[in-house]
Motif scaffolding. Sequence first.
Motif, PDB file in Angstrom:
ATOM      1  N   LEU A  48      36.630  39.365  67.244  1.00 17.23           N
ATOM      2  CA  LEU A  48      35.924  40.438  68.027  1.00 17.23           C
ATOM      3  C   LEU A  48      34.952  41.009  66.763  1.00 17.23           C
ATOM      4  O   LEU A  48      33.841  41.626  67.374  1.00 17.23           O
ATOM      5  CB  LEU A  48      36.905  41.405  68.583  1.00 17.23           C
ATOM      6  N   PHE A  49      35.244  41.061  65.662  1.00 21.25           N
ATOM      7  CA  PHE A  49      34.530  41.559  64.568  1.00 21.25           C
ATOM      8  C   PHE A  49      33.375  40.625  64.421  1.00 21.25           C
ATOM      9  O   PHE A  49      32.169  41.303  64.301  1.00 21.25           O
ATOM     10  CB  PHE A  49      35.158  41.623  63.112  1.00 21.25           C
ATOM     11  N   GLU A  50      33.326  39.403  64.614  1.00 23.81           N
ATOM     12  CA  GLU A  50      31.838  38.436  64.689  1.00 23.81           C
ATOM     13  C   GLU A  50      31.309  38.884  65.873  1.00 23.81           C
ATOM     14  O   GLU A  50      30.014  39.073  65.635  1.00 23.81           O
ATOM     15  CB  GLU A  50      32.467  37.044  64.678  1.00 23.81           C
ATOM     16  N   GLY A 165      28.780  43.466  53.415  1.00 20.74           N
ATOM     17  CA  GLY A 165      29.029  43.934  54.754  1.00 20.74           C
ATOM     18  C   GLY A 165      29.545  45.403  54.967  1.00 20.74           C
ATOM     19  O   GLY A 165      30.213  45.677  55.976  1.00 20.74           O
ATOM     20  N   SER A 166      29.265  46.149  53.752  1.00 15.25           N
ATOM     21  CA  SER A 166      29.795  47.497  53.574  1.00 15.25           C
ATOM     22  C   SER A 166      31.367  47.914  53.994  1.00 15.25           C
ATOM     23  O   SER A 166      31.488  48.836  54.545  1.00 15.25           O
ATOM     24  CB  SER A 166      29.083  48.372  54.629  1.00 15.25           C
ATOM     25  N   THR A 167      31.881  46.579  53.507  1.00 16.05           N
ATOM     26  CA  THR A 167      33.248  47.027  53.879  1.00 16.05           C
ATOM     27  C   THR A 167      34.046  48.116  52.849  1.00 16.05           C
ATOM     28  O   THR A 167      35.085  48.802  53.186  1.00 16.05           O
ATOM     29  CB  THR A 167      34.399  45.752  53.770  1.00 16.05           C
ATOM     30  N   LEU A 168      33.122  48.334  51.840  1.00 19.54           N
ATOM     31  CA  LEU A 168      33.602  49.391  50.799  1.00 19.54           C
ATOM     32  C   LEU A 168      33.884  50.805  51.724  1.00 19.54           C
ATOM     33  O   LEU A 168      34.768  51.575  51.418  1.00 19.54           O
ATOM     34  CB  LEU A 168      32.641  49.561  49.678  1.00 19.54           C
ATOM     35  N   ILE A 216      32.873  46.057  73.020  1.00 23.61           N
ATOM     36  CA  ILE A 216      33.243  45.199  71.927  1.00 23.61           C
ATOM     37  C   ILE A 216      34.040  46.009  70.935  1.00 23.61           C
ATOM     38  O   ILE A 216      35.190  45.652  70.558  1.00 23.61           O
ATOM     39  CB  ILE A 216      32.287  44.314  71.486  1.00 23.61           C
ATOM     40  N   THR A 217      33.561  47.160  70.451  1.00 20.53           N
ATOM     41  CA  THR A 217      34.204  47.740  69.538  1.00 20.53           C
ATOM     42  C   THR A 217      35.499  48.342  70.081  1.00 20.53           C
ATOM     43  O   THR A 217      36.449  48.439  69.433  1.00 20.53           O
ATOM     44  CB  THR A 217      33.392  49.061  68.858  1.00 20.53           C
ATOM     45  N   ALA A 218      35.542  48.823  71.292  1.00 21.42           N
ATOM     46  CA  ALA A 218      36.844  49.445  71.691  1.00 21.42           C
ATOM     47  C   ALA A 218      37.745  48.578  71.911  1.00 21.42           C
ATOM     48  O   ALA A 218      39.004  48.549  71.560  1.00 21.42           O
ATOM     49  CB  ALA A 218      36.379  49.955  73.300  1.00 21.42           C
ATOM     50  N   GLN A 219      37.353  47.036  72.384  1.00 27.10           N
ATOM     51  CA  GLN A 219      38.450  46.004  72.185  1.00 27.10           C
ATOM     52  C   GLN A 219      38.905  45.964  70.853  1.00 27.10           C
ATOM     53  O   GLN A 219      40.092  45.401  70.721  1.00 27.10           O
ATOM     54  CB  GLN A 219      37.579  44.873  72.612  1.00 27.10           C
ATOM     55  N   PHE A 220      37.933  45.654  70.084  1.00 24.12           N
ATOM     56  CA  PHE A 220      38.519  45.580  68.505  1.00 24.12           C
ATOM     57  C   PHE A 220      39.393  46.629  68.114  1.00 24.12           C
ATOM     58  O   PHE A 220      40.645  46.434  67.591  1.00 24.12           O
ATOM     59  CB  PHE A 220      37.242  45.572  67.781  1.00 24.12           C
ATOM     60  N   ASN A 221      39.314  47.801  68.319  1.00 24.42           N
ATOM     61  CA  ASN A 221      40.054  49.005  68.106  1.00 24.42           C
ATOM     62  C   ASN A 221      41.442  48.817  68.810  1.00 24.42           C
ATOM     63  O   ASN A 221      42.649  48.739  68.122  1.00 24.42           O
ATOM     64  CB  ASN A 221      39.419  50.300  68.337  1.00 24.42           C
ATOM     65  N   GLU A 255      34.646  58.161  62.187  1.00 20.43           N
ATOM     66  CA  GLU A 255      35.958  57.960  62.194  1.00 20.43           C
ATOM     67  C   GLU A 255      36.507  57.319  63.575  1.00 20.43           C
ATOM     68  O   GLU A 255      35.781  57.457  64.461  1.00 20.43           O
ATOM     69  CB  GLU A 255      36.672  59.490  62.378  1.00 20.43           C
ATOM     70  N   MET A 256      37.097  56.268  63.565  1.00 20.70           N
ATOM     71  CA  MET A 256      37.827  55.698  64.758  1.00 20.70           C
ATOM     72  C   MET A 256      39.255  56.054  64.981  1.00 20.70           C
ATOM     73  O   MET A 256      39.890  56.014  63.916  1.00 20.70           O
ATOM     74  CB  MET A 256      37.743  54.114  64.731  1.00 20.70           C
ATOM     75  N   HIS A 257      39.377  56.269  66.293  1.00 15.38           N
ATOM     76  CA  HIS A 257      40.834  56.755  66.596  1.00 15.38           C
ATOM     77  C   HIS A 257      41.249  55.906  68.029  1.00 15.38           C
ATOM     78  O   HIS A 257      40.401  55.557  68.884  1.00 15.38           O
ATOM     79  CB  HIS A 257      40.918  58.085  67.068  1.00 15.38           C
TER      80      HIS A 257
HETATM   81  C1  AVI Z   1      34.199  45.631  58.250  1.00 14.47           C
HETATM   82  N1  AVI Z   1      33.594  46.925  58.297  1.00 14.47           N
HETATM   83  C2  AVI Z   1      32.601  46.824  57.131  1.00 14.47           C
HETATM   84  C3  AVI Z   1      33.367  47.510  59.797  1.00 14.47           C
HETATM   85  C4  AVI Z   1      32.571  48.722  59.678  1.00 14.47           C
HETATM   86  O1  AVI Z   1      31.340  49.126  60.183  1.00 14.47           O
HETATM   87  O2  AVI Z   1      33.101  49.874  59.053  1.00 14.47           O
HETATM   88  C5  AVI Z   1      34.262  47.441  60.287  1.00 14.47           C
HETATM   89  C6  AVI Z   1      33.946  47.941  61.964  1.00 14.47           C
HETATM   90  N2  AVI Z   1      34.467  48.970  62.554  1.00 14.47           N
HETATM   91  C7  AVI Z   1      34.105  49.075  63.782  1.00 14.47           C
HETATM   92  N3  AVI Z   1      32.847  48.384  63.909  1.00 14.47           N
HETATM   93  C8  AVI Z   1      33.130  47.422  62.766  1.00 14.47           C
END
Ligand code: AVI
Length: 325
Positions: A48-50, A165-168, A216-221, A255-257
């Motif tokens: 889903l992240f892809e 990918g800005s995971t920081l 898609i982000t909703a499914q990911f969450n 923020e995601m909730h």
């Molecule tokens: C992995 N990380 C950098 C994503 C972000 O943008 O913070 C994770 C993500 N969460 C929702 N969309 C993407």
Amino acid sequence: IQVNPRLKIETFREKCPVAAGEDVIKGLTQTPKTLPSKYFYDDHGSLLFEKICALPEYYVTRTETKILQNYASEIAHLTGPCEIVELGSGSSTKTRILLDAYQELGHPLHYLPIDISGGILEQSAYSLLEDYPTLHIHGIVSTYETALKHLNASPLPARMIGFIGSTLGNLKPDECHIFFSHIVEALQPGDYFLLGADLHKPKSILEPAYDDSQGITAQFNLNMLRHLNHLFEGDFNLQQFEHLAFYNETDHKIEMHLKSLRSQTVELKKLNLTLEFTAGETIHTEISRKFEIQQIQQELLDFGLVSLHTWTDENQWLGLMLCQL
Ligand code: AVI
């Protein structure tokens, strides 16, 4: 059985699922409820992240890819031959741009991808080996922290740890400091750290990127709940929770909730945990901080990481920083 002599994959699992779930118990028994964002990433979550990365609203991947396309050869010239370690390698799509640049300079190719999801790591490793005949891959399936502790000496004169990918942004400030200290421990003087960081930008760009029109982000969450059901014999009903994402302008973070749509009881059998939710109650699943270049450069310097060069895009939406220890 691993038959390719150019491939080695190691897996470091947390000892037992209950110990692994201590962070879940801690997060879900506090008020407000929280969950660690690492639980997004089972194999389905990684897929889903892809998909998120390819969304029109999610500018992060596209923008960083462009920066890499424009400047990968400058990076390869600056570092010379080095082992490329990548934290959160996923499908390793962007890494190909770096590998191309090192290959073009005739440098030996050693790649060490680290990902919590074994399926995607293995799949992308095989595809890379086909496309790069001189490439050697040593993959590690584990959390970043564990993998960084298990790194052997680099097979090349230098090592570059990439965290793109800005995971920081998904780390809280105190977690960021611990993370930088782990990075520094895994590097030798003269080694490199390549960091991608998402920069401040208007809310009108940020919010759709984390609440896309295709859902898609909703499914990911929501997939985090499915993952917890699987790991800990849980009975979260995904229909009874809703994805929420908004930009907190004071702290410069998305923020995601997950919001409970009704009052409900949820059980996680393997953790001996019974949870009560009121209607509208939320679980905080992720932060995604947005930075200023100077602020990060200063933080890196505090850990002895000297910024050699920072590249950005035409809108200055993302920064790619090359630092040296
Ligand atoms: C992995 N990380 C950098 C994503 C972000 O943008 O913070 C994770 C993500 N969460 C929702 N969309 C993407």
